[in-house]
Every structure is written in C-alpha cells, then in structure tokens.
Design a protein around this motif. Structure first.
Motif, PDB file in Angstrom:
ATOM      1  N   ASN A  66       0.806  -1.218   0.000  1.00 49.92           N
ATOM      2  CA  ASN A  66       0.000   0.000   0.000  1.00 49.92           C
ATOM      3  C   ASN A  66       0.840   1.269   0.000  1.00 49.92           C
ATOM      4  N   GLY A  67       2.104   1.141  -0.351  1.00 53.23           N
ATOM      5  CA  GLY A  67       2.946   2.334  -0.430  1.00 53.23           C
ATOM      6  C   GLY A  67       3.433   2.852   0.902  1.00 53.23           C
ATOM      7  N   GLY A  68       3.335   2.021   1.970  1.00 54.67           N
ATOM      8  CA  GLY A  68       3.801   2.442   3.277  1.00 54.67           C
ATOM      9  C   GLY A  68       5.314   2.484   3.357  1.00 54.67           C
ATOM     10  N   PRO A  69       5.850   2.953   4.493  1.00 50.87           N
ATOM     11  CA  PRO A  69       7.301   3.063   4.640  1.00 50.87           C
ATOM     12  C   PRO A  69       7.946   1.688   4.744  1.00 50.87           C
ATOM     13  N   GLY A  70       9.229   1.633   4.405  1.00 52.00           N
ATOM     14  CA  GLY A  70       9.983   0.397   4.549  1.00 52.00           C
ATOM     15  C   GLY A  70       9.843  -0.499   3.337  1.00 52.00           C
ATOM     16  N   ALA A  71      10.569  -1.599   3.368  1.00 59.45           N
ATOM     17  CA  ALA A  71      10.544  -2.568   2.275  1.00 59.45           C
ATOM     18  C   ALA A  71       9.173  -3.224   2.194  1.00 59.45           C
ATOM     19  N   PRO A  72       8.708  -3.590   0.990  1.00 58.97           N
ATOM     20  CA  PRO A  72       7.409  -4.245   0.856  1.00 58.97           C
ATOM     21  C   PRO A  72       7.415  -5.620   1.529  1.00 58.97           C
ATOM     22  N   LEU A  73       6.227  -6.048   1.956  1.00 59.10           N
ATOM     23  CA  LEU A  73       6.106  -7.353   2.597  1.00 59.10           C
ATOM     24  C   LEU A  73       6.120  -8.456   1.545  1.00 59.10           C
ATOM     25  N   VAL A  74       6.607  -9.637   1.943  1.00 63.82           N
ATOM     26  CA  VAL A  74       6.654 -10.778   1.038  1.00 63.82           C
ATOM     27  C   VAL A  74       5.912 -11.948   1.673  1.00 63.82           C
TER      28      VAL A  74
ATOM     29  N   ALA B 202      -8.051 -10.078   8.621  1.00 65.63           N
ATOM     30  CA  ALA B 202      -6.851  -9.300   8.327  1.00 65.63           C
ATOM     31  C   ALA B 202      -6.380  -8.686   9.624  1.00 65.63           C
ATOM     32  N   ASP B 203      -5.191  -9.045  10.039  1.00 65.43           N
ATOM     33  CA  ASP B 203      -4.683  -8.476  11.285  1.00 65.43           C
ATOM     34  C   ASP B 203      -3.177  -8.326  11.201  1.00 65.43           C
ATOM     35  N   GLU B 204      -2.618  -7.742  12.234  1.00 60.70           N
ATOM     36  CA  GLU B 204      -1.170  -7.605  12.362  1.00 60.70           C
ATOM     37  C   GLU B 204      -0.762  -8.358  13.617  1.00 60.70           C
ATOM     38  N   PRO B 205      -0.224  -9.579  13.469  1.00 63.98           N
ATOM     39  CA  PRO B 205       0.123 -10.373  14.641  1.00 63.98           C
ATOM     40  C   PRO B 205       1.007  -9.607  15.612  1.00 63.98           C
ATOM     41  N   THR B 206       0.670  -9.672  16.892  1.00 70.23           N
ATOM     42  CA  THR B 206       1.408  -9.022  17.987  1.00 70.23           C
ATOM     43  C   THR B 206       1.534  -7.513  17.771  1.00 70.23           C
ATOM     44  N   GLY B 207       0.680  -6.944  16.929  1.00 72.20           N
ATOM     45  CA  GLY B 207       0.735  -5.510  16.685  1.00 72.20           C
ATOM     46  C   GLY B 207       1.929  -5.067  15.862  1.00 72.20           C
ATOM     47  N   ASP B 208       2.646  -5.981  15.252  1.00 74.37           N
ATOM     48  CA  ASP B 208       3.843  -5.661  14.480  1.00 74.37           C
ATOM     49  C   ASP B 208       3.448  -5.289  13.055  1.00 74.37           C
ATOM     50  N   PRO B 209       3.674  -4.054  12.606  1.00 71.68           N
ATOM     51  CA  PRO B 209       3.283  -3.665  11.251  1.00 71.68           C
ATOM     52  C   PRO B 209       4.088  -4.349  10.166  1.00 71.68           C
ATOM     53  N   SER B 210       5.198  -5.011  10.543  1.00 71.33           N
ATOM     54  CA  SER B 210       5.983  -5.730   9.544  1.00 71.33           C
ATOM     55  C   SER B 210       5.427  -7.117   9.275  1.00 71.33           C
ATOM     56  N   LEU B 211       4.324  -7.481   9.940  1.00 72.56           N
ATOM     57  CA  LEU B 211       3.656  -8.761   9.715  1.00 72.56           C
ATOM     58  C   LEU B 211       2.194  -8.510   9.399  1.00 72.56           C
ATOM     59  N   ARG B 212       1.689  -9.162   8.359  1.00 74.89           N
ATOM     60  CA  ARG B 212       0.268  -9.092   8.029  1.00 74.89           C
ATOM     61  C   ARG B 212      -0.242 -10.501   7.771  1.00 74.89           C
TER      62      ARG B 212
END
Length: 351
Positions: A270-278, A303-313
């Motif tokens: 979605n164009g967020g900061p950091g490297a894209p998720l894989v 759709a959630d973010e495990p443990t509140g970590d935005p680097s995980l979807r």
C-alpha cells in the motif's frame, strides 16, 4: 471435511515405474538434477512445467526428492528484488504428492487425487534470492497413510522439509485421497449439484493491472475488481497454458492459491514506509470443488497484524461460489531481512 481436487486427471498409462532404491556415487544420495521425471508421474502435460528431477527411498515411508527451480519462469517469475516465487514451493509439494505414490506405492496413474489441505512455511522472512544458476533443492519427505482403503481409495499425508546444500529453508505439508474413476465421478456429481451453474457474464468486473499484483503479463493476472468497494473476483482462463496445463473439470488449486496471493499482494503493498512485505507462509483448507462455470468471489475474512507488528500481516482469503466457500487460504506476509543467496555450485562441482 469436504474436499477439492488438488490435481486433475493424469495421463492414460495405468502402471507406475519400478521403485528406485539404490544409491550411487553421483551427488547427494545419488540424486540427479540432469532431467525432469516423466511428466505423467506429476500429472503435467508440458515437460517445461515439471520441477522434480529424481528421488531415492530411505525407508518404508521416507524419501529424498530432488527438484530444480528455474531462475525465471513465464508465471513463477522472481519479484522486483530478485526473490524466488514462493508458490514454486507449493507446486513442488503438489507434484511430490502424486509422484511418490505412483512411483513407490503402486497407485495407478488412472486414479484421481483429491486434496483437503496444503501448507508451506519458509524458515525466515526472506524467500530465496535467485542466483546465477537454476536452484537445485532437496526435499526430505515423510509419507503417512490416513484412512487408507486400497485399492479403490487411498488416504495419505506428505510432510516435507526444504533443504539446499544441507541447510533447512522451509517446511510443508499436503494431505488428501486418491480414488478410482467411478468414485471420483460420484464425488463430482454430488459436489456440482450443490453448486449450480451461474451466469459469469452477469457479474460486472474490471481487470487489475498485472504490476499491481506482482505479475509481468496481463494473462497471468487472475484478480478482477467488482463494482462495489472491496469486491474482488477470480478470473479463470481455461486457455492459460500453465494454470490449465491440461483440461480440468474444476478450478485447479494453484489458480485459487494464485488468486489469494495476488489479492494479498495488492492489499499489503500500500505504499507504506519500509521494504514491501513478502509472502512467507500459506495454509490452504480445501472445502469443495470449484466449478468452472460459476463466478468466484474472493473474500478477505480476516486481516490483522500479529502481535501488533506492522511488519507482519496475516490475511485469510476465501473463494466463494453462490455463497459457498470452496477453498480458504491463510497467508502470512513479512518484511524481509537481507535475502539469503541461493546455493550456487562451484565450477568443479558442475562440469
């Protein structure tokens, strides 16, 4: 649990080749990567789509299987960062699920394979980096019979460990049954009756640009947008040379998986900061056959973010026909660390 077909009709040959148990001195446990196994043993029509190259038997239910992943592929192309397509792992597991019983357990090539689940997990957040040569992988496989009633019905599960040069990179599992033609026809008639044909042209949809879903060619994009916000549909092209390598009477599992992967890719990039998720993990629950003449809606149920970590979807995407789901796929997306390079043999090791 109701089931959906993981592979469709095999070739017409009715007998499997002799079991290979001997080791030789060429390579790890005698495994060879020189040529693909016979295409009929993995239920493929095109030799170019066969990933497996060899196998050896270590025990009654334990095997080593060799496979080669291409550096590039018309469908399974590397991503923008040069990482291997993770669905190559899923297709390798699927091919092993039909190859091993045909080769080592005498299941006839005329039997139909019907699956109830498939999963894969990479060991870290970065699928393998494509190197300067095709990737030779070895899969440690353990076979388990589950509810087995031969010769007309076989129940089975396959657990695999993905290794490269002795290092573990991932794990996977697939389970299901193999049945004779009569039993398969009975299952198909019952399932088709529960999901009557619909008018695919009645659903207004627009194509999604292939770049938005991580694909290079428009023909490989299976995702379409509906007129309502958040409405997504699966495009099933029976003329696609890879998705429909041979005729099928249902939606192949790999098409449903590609739909979930493409929708997931669109939602997490979605164009967020950091490297894209894989994509690093997928768990597939097969519930029924997907019919070719019924529109298929893709629904994001979780759709959630495990443990509140935005680097995980984590996205759970189900395929619905006439309000009935036929497959549900839970995917995990992660922000990668520096990808591990794929093992490249030295010149001395590759004459």
């Amino acid at each position: 649990m109701r089931q959906t077909s993981i592979v469709s009709r095999p070739a017409l040959e009715a007998s499997a080749p002799a079991t290979r148990t001997a080791y030789d001195s060429n390579g790890e446990h005698g495994l060879s990567f020189q040529q693909p196994v016979p295409r009929r043993l993995v239920h493929r029509a095109a030799v170019a789509e066969v990933l497996l190259t060899d196998s050896v038997r270590l025990g009654e239910h334990r095997f080593l299987v060799a496979a080669q992943w291409p550096r590039d592929h018309a469908l399974h192309n590397p991503d923008a960062a040069g990482r291997t397509d993770p669905l190559l792992f899923a297709e390798t597991i699927r091919q092993m699920f039909v190859y091993l019983p045909h080769t080592y357990f005498g299941i006839p090539l005329t039997h139909r394979f019907i699956g109830d689940g498939l999963s894969f997990d990479f060991e870290d957040a970065a699928p393998l980096k494509v190197g300067a040569a095709p990737l030779d992988v070895v899969l440690e496989a353990e076979w388990t019979w589950v509810g087995n009633r031969p010769p007309n019905r076989y129940g089975m599960r396959l657990d695999v460990v993905l290794t490269i040069d002795g290092q573990v990179y991932g794990r996977g599992r697939i389970s299901g049954i193999a049945v004779d033609e009569r039993r398969y026809s009975l299952l198909r008639r019952r399932d088709a009756g529960a999901c009557p044909a619909g008018d695919g042209d009645a659903v207004e949809r627009t194509a999604v640009a292939p770049a938005a879903v991580g694909r290079l060619r428009g023909k490989d994009c299976v995702l379409e947008r509906g007129v309502r916000d958040g409405s997504w549909w699966l495009r099933v092209d029976t003329d696609h040379a890879i998705f429909f390598d041979h005729p099928s009477d249902h939606v192949p599992l790999m098409v449903a998986m590609e739909g979930a992967r493409q929708l997931g890719h669109l939602l997490v990039h979605n164009g967020g900061p950091g490297a894209p998720l894989v994509l690093v993990s997928a768990q597939v629950e097969c519930l029924a056959f997907g019919e070719l003449d019924v529109p298929t809606e893709l629904v994001v149920e979780e759709a959630d973010e495990p443990t509140g970590d935005p680097s995980l979807r984590r996205l759970r995407i189900s395929s619905y026909q006439n309000g009935r789901p036929f497959v549900s796929i839970t995917t995990l997306w992660s922000r990668p660390v520096a990808p591990r390079l794929a093992y490249i043999p030295t010149q001395a090791a590759r004459p």
